[in-house]
Design a protein around this motif. Structure first.
Motif, PDB file in Angstrom:
ATOM      1  N   VAL A 122       1.230  -1.198  -0.118  1.00  0.00           N
ATOM      2  CA  VAL A 122      -0.070   0.192   0.219  1.00  0.00           C
ATOM      3  C   VAL A 122       0.923   0.826  -0.029  1.00  0.00           C
ATOM      4  CG1 VAL A 122      -1.459   1.453   1.574  1.00  0.00           C
ATOM      5  CG2 VAL A 122      -2.153  -1.283   1.302  1.00  0.00           C
ATOM      6  N   TYR A 123       1.523   1.410   1.078  1.00  0.00           N
ATOM      7  CA  TYR A 123       2.139   2.680   1.129  1.00  0.00           C
ATOM      8  C   TYR A 123       3.860   2.501  -0.495  1.00  0.00           C
ATOM      9  CZ  TYR A 123       0.695   3.592   5.172  1.00  0.00           C
ATOM     10  OH  TYR A 123      -1.026   3.997   6.987  1.00  0.00           O
ATOM     11  N   GLU A 124       4.026   1.671  -0.724  1.00  0.00           N
ATOM     12  CA  GLU A 124       4.920   1.856  -1.565  1.00  0.00           C
ATOM     13  C   GLU A 124       4.099   2.122  -3.045  1.00  0.00           C
ATOM     14  OE1 GLU A 124       6.482  -1.906  -1.550  1.00  0.00           O
ATOM     15  OE2 GLU A 124       7.989  -1.810  -0.716  1.00  0.00           O
ATOM     16  N   LEU A 131       4.956   4.437  15.746  1.00  0.00           N
ATOM     17  CA  LEU A 131       5.554   2.636  15.435  1.00  0.00           C
ATOM     18  C   LEU A 131       4.505   2.288  14.636  1.00  0.00           C
ATOM     19  CD1 LEU A 131       5.766  -0.098  17.671  1.00  0.00           C
ATOM     20  CD2 LEU A 131       3.822   0.208  16.396  1.00  0.00           C
ATOM     21  N   ASP A 132       5.093   1.439  13.314  1.00  0.00           N
ATOM     22  CA  ASP A 132       4.302   1.240  12.485  1.00  0.00           C
ATOM     23  C   ASP A 132       4.916  -0.657  12.096  1.00  0.00           C
ATOM     24  OD1 ASP A 132       1.661   2.422  10.858  1.00  0.00           O
ATOM     25  OD2 ASP A 132       2.888   0.621   9.800  1.00  0.00           O
ATOM     26  N   LEU A 133       3.860  -1.351  11.850  1.00  0.00           N
ATOM     27  CA  LEU A 133       3.610  -2.833  10.869  1.00  0.00           C
ATOM     28  C   LEU A 133       4.874  -2.675   9.771  1.00  0.00           C
ATOM     29  CD1 LEU A 133       3.588  -5.870  11.104  1.00  0.00           C
ATOM     30  CD2 LEU A 133       1.163  -5.007   9.574  1.00  0.00           C
ATOM     31  N   SER A 134       4.733  -1.258   9.193  1.00  0.00           N
ATOM     32  CA  SER A 134       4.899  -1.240   7.523  1.00  0.00           C
ATOM     33  C   SER A 134       6.810  -0.513   7.685  1.00  0.00           C
ATOM     34  CB  SER A 134       4.117  -0.110   6.776  1.00  0.00           C
ATOM     35  OG  SER A 134       5.009   0.055   5.794  1.00  0.00           O
ATOM     36  N   VAL A 159       0.510   4.824  17.680  1.00  0.00           N
ATOM     37  CA  VAL A 159       0.576   3.087  17.025  1.00  0.00           C
ATOM     38  C   VAL A 159      -0.432   2.815  15.430  1.00  0.00           C
ATOM     39  CG1 VAL A 159       0.274   1.221  17.978  1.00  0.00           C
ATOM     40  CG2 VAL A 159       0.871   2.994  19.670  1.00  0.00           C
ATOM     41  N   GLY A 160       0.398   2.182  14.799  1.00  0.00           N
ATOM     42  CA  GLY A 160       0.015   2.186  13.852  1.00  0.00           C
ATOM     43  C   GLY A 160      -0.199   3.594  12.663  1.00  0.00           C
ATOM     44  N   ALA A 161       0.920   4.191  13.322  1.00  0.00           N
ATOM     45  CA  ALA A 161       1.458   5.675  12.460  1.00  0.00           C
ATOM     46  C   ALA A 161       0.967   5.683  11.411  1.00  0.00           C
ATOM     47  CB  ALA A 161       2.571   6.227  13.145  1.00  0.00           C
ATOM     48  N   ASP A 200      -3.782   6.253  18.295  1.00  0.00           N
ATOM     49  CA  ASP A 200      -3.791   5.088  17.718  1.00  0.00           C
ATOM     50  C   ASP A 200      -4.982   5.584  16.842  1.00  0.00           C
ATOM     51  OD1 ASP A 200      -5.018   2.610  16.146  1.00  0.00           O
ATOM     52  OD2 ASP A 200      -4.662   1.182  17.734  1.00  0.00           O
ATOM     53  N   ARG A 201      -4.748   5.727  15.521  1.00  0.00           N
ATOM     54  CA  ARG A 201      -6.206   5.949  14.599  1.00  0.00           C
ATOM     55  C   ARG A 201      -6.055   5.122  13.458  1.00  0.00           C
ATOM     56  NH1 ARG A 201      -6.504   9.179   9.860  1.00  0.00           N
ATOM     57  NH2 ARG A 201      -8.405   9.648   8.999  1.00  0.00           N
ATOM     58  N   ALA A 202      -7.336   3.597  13.665  1.00  0.00           N
ATOM     59  CA  ALA A 202      -7.307   3.182  12.340  1.00  0.00           C
ATOM     60  C   ALA A 202      -6.139   1.464  12.795  1.00  0.00           C
ATOM     61  CB  ALA A 202      -7.767   3.660  11.313  1.00  0.00           C
ATOM     62  N   ALA A 203      -5.856   1.751  13.631  1.00  0.00           N
ATOM     63  CA  ALA A 203      -4.243   0.167  13.958  1.00  0.00           C
ATOM     64  C   ALA A 203      -5.806  -0.949  14.235  1.00  0.00           C
ATOM     65  CB  ALA A 203      -3.406   0.339  14.656  1.00  0.00           C
ATOM     66  N   ALA A 212       7.389  -2.220  13.523  1.00  0.00           N
ATOM     67  CA  ALA A 212       6.933  -3.600  14.764  1.00  0.00           C
ATOM     68  C   ALA A 212       5.670  -3.704  13.994  1.00  0.00           C
ATOM     69  CB  ALA A 212       7.381  -2.720  15.964  1.00  0.00           C
ATOM     70  N   ASP A 213       5.220  -4.680  14.432  1.00  0.00           N
ATOM     71  CA  ASP A 213       3.800  -5.255  14.977  1.00  0.00           C
ATOM     72  C   ASP A 213       3.681  -5.684  16.144  1.00  0.00           C
ATOM     73  OD1 ASP A 213       1.504  -6.708  15.626  1.00  0.00           O
ATOM     74  OD2 ASP A 213       1.982  -8.629  13.944  1.00  0.00           O
ATOM     75  N   VAL A 214       2.603  -4.692  17.107  1.00  0.00           N
ATOM     76  CA  VAL A 214       2.474  -4.616  17.877  1.00  0.00           C
ATOM     77  C   VAL A 214       1.580  -4.609  19.000  1.00  0.00           C
ATOM     78  CG1 VAL A 214      -0.151  -3.314  17.312  1.00  0.00           C
ATOM     79  CG2 VAL A 214       0.878  -2.157  19.405  1.00  0.00           C
ATOM     80  N   THR A 215       1.263  -5.672  18.004  1.00  0.00           N
ATOM     81  CA  THR A 215       0.522  -7.474  18.843  1.00  0.00           C
ATOM     82  C   THR A 215       1.674  -8.186  19.684  1.00  0.00           C
ATOM     83  OG1 THR A 215       0.296  -8.997  17.283  1.00  0.00           O
ATOM     84  CG2 THR A 215      -1.312  -7.276  17.705  1.00  0.00           C
TER      85      THR A 215
HETATM   86  C1  SAM Z   1      -5.729   2.847   8.279  1.00  0.00           C
HETATM   87  S1  SAM Z   1      -4.065   2.688   8.659  1.00  0.00           S
HETATM   88  C2  SAM Z   1      -3.699   4.753   9.433  1.00  0.00           C
HETATM   89  C3  SAM Z   1      -2.463   5.054   9.880  1.00  0.00           C
HETATM   90  C4  SAM Z   1      -2.579   6.061  10.254  1.00  0.00           C
HETATM   91  N1  SAM Z   1      -2.470   6.184  11.675  1.00  0.00           N
HETATM   92  C5  SAM Z   1      -3.617   7.931  10.129  1.00  0.00           C
HETATM   93  O1  SAM Z   1      -4.656   8.036  10.454  1.00  0.00           O
HETATM   94  O2  SAM Z   1      -2.943   8.256   8.993  1.00  0.00           O
HETATM   95  C6  SAM Z   1      -3.607   2.185   9.177  1.00  0.00           C
HETATM   96  C7  SAM Z   1      -2.233   1.666   9.733  1.00  0.00           C
HETATM   97  O3  SAM Z   1      -1.943   0.753  10.977  1.00  0.00           O
HETATM   98  C8  SAM Z   1      -1.235   0.179  10.869  1.00  0.00           C
HETATM   99  N2  SAM Z   1      -0.296  -1.660  11.291  1.00  0.00           N
HETATM  100  C9  SAM Z   1      -2.049  -2.334  10.979  1.00  0.00           C
HETATM  101  N3  SAM Z   1      -1.619  -3.208  12.248  1.00  0.00           N
HETATM  102  C10 SAM Z   1      -0.824  -3.218  12.622  1.00  0.00           C
HETATM  103  C11 SAM Z   1      -0.127  -4.003  13.751  1.00  0.00           C
HETATM  104  N4  SAM Z   1      -0.622  -4.971  14.233  1.00  0.00           N
HETATM  105  N5  SAM Z   1       0.994  -3.391  14.450  1.00  0.00           N
HETATM  106  C12 SAM Z   1       1.332  -2.205  14.462  1.00  0.00           C
HETATM  107  N6  SAM Z   1       0.939  -1.026  13.098  1.00  0.00           N
HETATM  108  C13 SAM Z   1      -0.196  -1.798  12.726  1.00  0.00           C
HETATM  109  C14 SAM Z   1      -1.075  -0.119   9.068  1.00  0.00           C
HETATM  110  O4  SAM Z   1       1.138  -0.185   8.553  1.00  0.00           O
HETATM  111  C15 SAM Z   1      -1.144   1.493   8.992  1.00  0.00           C
HETATM  112  O5  SAM Z   1      -0.057   2.503   8.604  1.00  0.00           O
END
Ligand code: SAM
Length: 209
Positions: free
Chosen positions: A11-13, A69-72, A47-49, A112-115, A95-98
């Protein structure tokens, strides 16, 4: 989580900043919420930035240090490049937050917005809340935005768990009894760059260690 990592890197690439549905050019409301619960010098984690510009607004307010912090890895590297190498007080974690062991246990704000809403398995939500508890200081604040109960069923092509504010509070209380007290909640509509409306909820919790 390996396949999710691949998904998010693709997605990000593959898409520019404003080509993803969750893009916000200036997330002022969230910055104000974070600022209400953090003084300059208080550690904050997003988280999931992803590529969020929240960090820009926090820095402009003199807040931080901020951990992103982000998975990607792609998202983390793109944010690092956008901000420049020398932004003081910003730390990047891929990192994977879990499965993450928090680097510190005195965060004042966990944002955390939408992670969290991608965690559709109960075990992943339990691991997330466990990590959040370890990372937050006693009296710290968790600010969680998810798709609301009347929001979309999928985000970025992946299934999500939607929450009415009271359902999110009940979920946290079930996973960490009496550790997260709901302070405030609001419902809001996000308008995607393509013009679609998405119903979100944002809830603010006070953490008791
Ligand atoms: C919908 S995007 C929202 C990004 C950002 N928070 C924003 O509002 O612009 C969700 C993000 O969560 C990250 N994400 C999803 N699962 C995750 C996990 N288990 N650990 C860390 N990051 C995660 C994804 O890589 C993605 O960047």
């Amino acid at each position: 989580m390996g396949s999710d990592e691949t998904h998010w890197n693709e997605v990000y690439e593959g898409r520019d900043e404003a080509e993803v549905s969750w893009f916000e050019s200036a997330p002022e409301r969230l910055a104000a919420l974070v600022a209400a619960h953090a003084a300059p010098g208080d550690p904050i984690i997003d988280v999931g930035a992803g590529r969020s510009r929240l960090v820009d607004l926090l820095i402009a307010r003199g807040l931080g240090p901020v951990t992103l912090l982000d998975l990607s890895k792609a998202a983390v590297e793109q944010t690092r490049a956008r901000l420049g190498e020398d932004v003081p007080g910003v730390r990047f974690v891929t990192a994977d937050v879990t499965g993450w062991s928090p680097d510190r246990g005195d965060y004042a704000v966990w944002h955390d917005r939408a992670a969290f809403h991608f965690l559709v398995e109960a075990a992943d939500r339990a691991a997330y809340v466990d990590t959040m508890q370890k990372a937050l200081r006693d009296g710290g604040t968790a600010i969680l935005s998810t798709f609301a109960d009347d929001g979309p069923e999928r985000c970025s092509g992946l299934p999500v768990q939607r929450y009415a504010p009271e359902d999110l509070a009940a979920e946290l209380d079930a996973l960490a009894p009496r550790r997260f007290r709901l302070l405030a909640t609001e419902r809001l509509t996000h308008v995607t760059p393509a013009g679609a409306e998405q119903r979100f909820q944002t809830s603010v919790f006070r953490h008791t260690a």
